[in-house]
Design a protein around this motif. Structure first.
Motif, PDB file in Angstrom:
ATOM      1  N   UNK A  68       0.823  -1.220   0.000  1.00 25.49           N
ATOM      2  CA  UNK A  68       0.000   0.000   0.000  1.00 25.49           C
ATOM      3  C   UNK A  68       0.854   1.266   0.000  1.00 25.49           C
ATOM      4  N   UNK A  69       2.086   1.178   0.524  1.00 25.29           N
ATOM      5  CA  UNK A  69       2.977   2.349   0.512  1.00 25.29           C
ATOM      6  C   UNK A  69       3.354   2.706  -0.924  1.00 25.29           C
ATOM      7  N   UNK A  70       3.635   1.686  -1.729  1.00 26.80           N
ATOM      8  CA  UNK A  70       4.030   1.916  -3.118  1.00 26.80           C
ATOM      9  C   UNK A  70       2.866   2.387  -3.982  1.00 26.80           C
ATOM     10  N   UNK A  71       1.649   2.122  -3.526  1.00 34.06           N
ATOM     11  CA  UNK A  71       0.467   2.477  -4.314  1.00 34.06           C
ATOM     12  C   UNK A  71      -0.130   3.817  -3.913  1.00 34.06           C
ATOM     13  N   UNK A  72       0.402   4.444  -2.877  1.00 30.53           N
ATOM     14  CA  UNK A  72      -0.144   5.724  -2.421  1.00 30.53           C
ATOM     15  C   UNK A  72       0.156   6.841  -3.418  1.00 30.53           C
ATOM     16  N   UNK A  73      -0.779   7.781  -3.505  1.00 25.96           N
ATOM     17  CA  UNK A  73      -0.609   8.901  -4.417  1.00 25.96           C
ATOM     18  C   UNK A  73       0.530   9.817  -4.026  1.00 25.96           C
ATOM     19  N   UNK A  74       0.838   9.893  -2.738  1.00 22.51           N
ATOM     20  CA  UNK A  74       1.911  10.785  -2.274  1.00 22.51           C
ATOM     21  C   UNK A  74       3.236  10.423  -2.920  1.00 22.51           C
ATOM     22  N   UNK A 363       9.888  -2.578  -8.009  1.00 17.58           N
ATOM     23  CA  UNK A 363       8.480  -2.386  -7.641  1.00 17.58           C
ATOM     24  C   UNK A 363       7.624  -3.499  -8.242  1.00 17.58           C
ATOM     25  N   UNK A 364       7.913  -3.837  -9.503  1.00 18.00           N
ATOM     26  CA  UNK A 364       7.173  -4.930 -10.148  1.00 18.00           C
ATOM     27  C   UNK A 364       7.454  -6.266  -9.460  1.00 18.00           C
ATOM     28  N   UNK A 365       8.689  -6.493  -9.038  1.00 21.10           N
ATOM     29  CA  UNK A 365       9.036  -7.722  -8.312  1.00 21.10           C
ATOM     30  C   UNK A 365       8.266  -7.808  -7.003  1.00 21.10           C
ATOM     31  N   UNK A 366       8.115  -6.679  -6.332  1.00 23.30           N
ATOM     32  CA  UNK A 366       7.353  -6.649  -5.080  1.00 23.30           C
ATOM     33  C   UNK A 366       5.904  -7.036  -5.325  1.00 23.30           C
ATOM     34  N   UNK A 367       5.298  -6.438  -6.345  1.00 18.47           N
ATOM     35  CA  UNK A 367       3.895  -6.740  -6.630  1.00 18.47           C
ATOM     36  C   UNK A 367       3.715  -8.187  -7.074  1.00 18.47           C
TER      37      UNK A 367
END
Length: 382
Positions: A68-74, A363-367
């Protein structure tokens, strides 16, 4: 619905493989020139290795973050703001290299702001289109994409702007338009670029272009026959052909390139693939390309399977970025398009380029390590 949590080896192993090959080639391609200039033959190797280690450390950190941190708009908005500010700084305190002002130097590290802007734009557009948007809301991404692209275009870096706009086109059309319209727009864009380039070449007049883009005419002209001026404007491209020819199927052996000895200046950057084929051969060259396209194909497959719109668009964006950079670099080396100055992902020398691309892949590896697969949605998308 199926859930799994594991390391995505189909992304990680090819990434590590091309990275190691790239590091070896950076040393091989640069050592002769550095020695001739009286510098340490291992200096660029060390710099690339340091950035490689940093990148792997960052990927490990990303892997431990909550999704959720990586997906936040901030995060997306902050990175895009940083990218645009950096692009503006190019015109204020930019570093001029080989006649082009595309770099910014901070704390002794030079980087091209377009590299961070590409990654930031992917995250921002994926966040923006996580839900369906109205036509009135669309002006925000349109303005940001147009403004960022123009800042890159007038550095000048034509192919950099094309890559950024290409990424935006893929994400926006994937998120908002039917696939038939998306394919039509993509083909129309390619046709438009071909028509403009062909018109300039056919008319054969520098005066058709502003002074800032006169070099574009020369590069388009060289596509027809670089051997018309093999010791002038066609020097690099013609020697790139010699390197590819010298390599044959099995290569001359690591470190035994001829063209890196003054015939391909700064061979460790744009023309590193030519050195790779000359030293390791066409078979190894095709294997390396296969690993890069395996990463790209895997990202597109993950995008098709992913149930989250935002994550799916991130996969599409990163896959498109790698596809465009790889295709443009190889096409320019083969003389199919003008020389571009676009590095080969994870292989060409360039620490910050490697770092930003690694962050995007991390980031893609995390998802992909925590993916929920909807088989029915996958079949519909395919």
């Amino acid at each position: 619905m199926r859930k799994r949590k594991t390391i995505d080896w189909l992304l990680l192993l090819p990434y590590l493989g091309v990275s190691v090959v790239g590091l070896l080639l950076v040393f091989s391609a640069s050592s002769y020139r550095l020695t001739a200039e009286g510098q340490n033959a291992l200096s660029l190797f060390y710099k690339q290795a340091i950035f490689m280690g940093m990148s792997w450390f960052v990927i490990a950190g990303i892997y431990r973050l909550k999704k959720k941190i990586l997906l936040k708009g901030f995060l997306a908005k902050s990175l895009l703001g940083l990218g645009i500010v950096s692009l503006i700084l190019v015109y204020v305190i930019g570093v001029n290299i080989n006649g082009a002002q595309r770099w910014v130097s901070l704390v002794g590290i030079q980087f091209q702001p377009s590299e961070i802007t590409n990654v930031a734009l992917i995250l921002y557009l994926a966040y923006f289109f996580r839900i369906e948007r109205t036509k009135k809301e669309m002006w925000v991404p349109y303005v940001l994409v147009l403004f960022s692209g123009l800042l890159i275009l007038f550095q000048p870096k034509v192919t950099g702007a094309i890559i950024l706009w290409g990424i935006a086109l893929v994400i926006i059309t994937t998120a908002q338009l039917p696939y038939q319209v998306s394919i039509g727009l993509f083909l129309a864009t390619i046709a438009g670029v071909a028509v403009v380039g062909g018109t300039i070449l056919f008319l054969g007049n520098h005066d058709l272009l502003p002074n800032l883009f006169m070099h574009t005419y020369d590069r388009i002209q060289l596509v027809r026959d670089p051997f018309l001026d093999p010791y002038g404007k066609g020097f690099q491209m013609s020697n790139s052909y010699y390197a590819l020819y010298n390599g044959g199927f099995f290569g001359r052996g690591l470190g035994n390139s001829i063209t890196k000895k003054g015939y391909l200046p700064v061979a460790e950057t744009d023309f590193i693939y030519s050195i790779l084929v000359e030293e390791l051969g066409m078979i190894v060259g095709l294997i390396v390309l296969g690993l890069l396209f395996l990463i790209i194909l895997r990202l597109f497959m993950l995008a098709a399977k992913e149930t989250s719109q935002q994550i799916s668009l991130i996969y599409f964006g990163v896959g498109t970025l790698l596809l465009l950079q790889t295709s443009i670099n190889i096409a320019s080396i083969l003389g199919l398009i003008p020389m571009t100055g676009i590095p080969l992902p994870f292989i060409s020398y360039g620490g910050t380029s490697y770092l930003f691309l690694s962050i995007a892949l991390g980031i893609c590896l995390k998802f992909s390590s925590e993916v929920s697969v909807n088989d029915q949605a996958f079949e519909q998308r395919v």
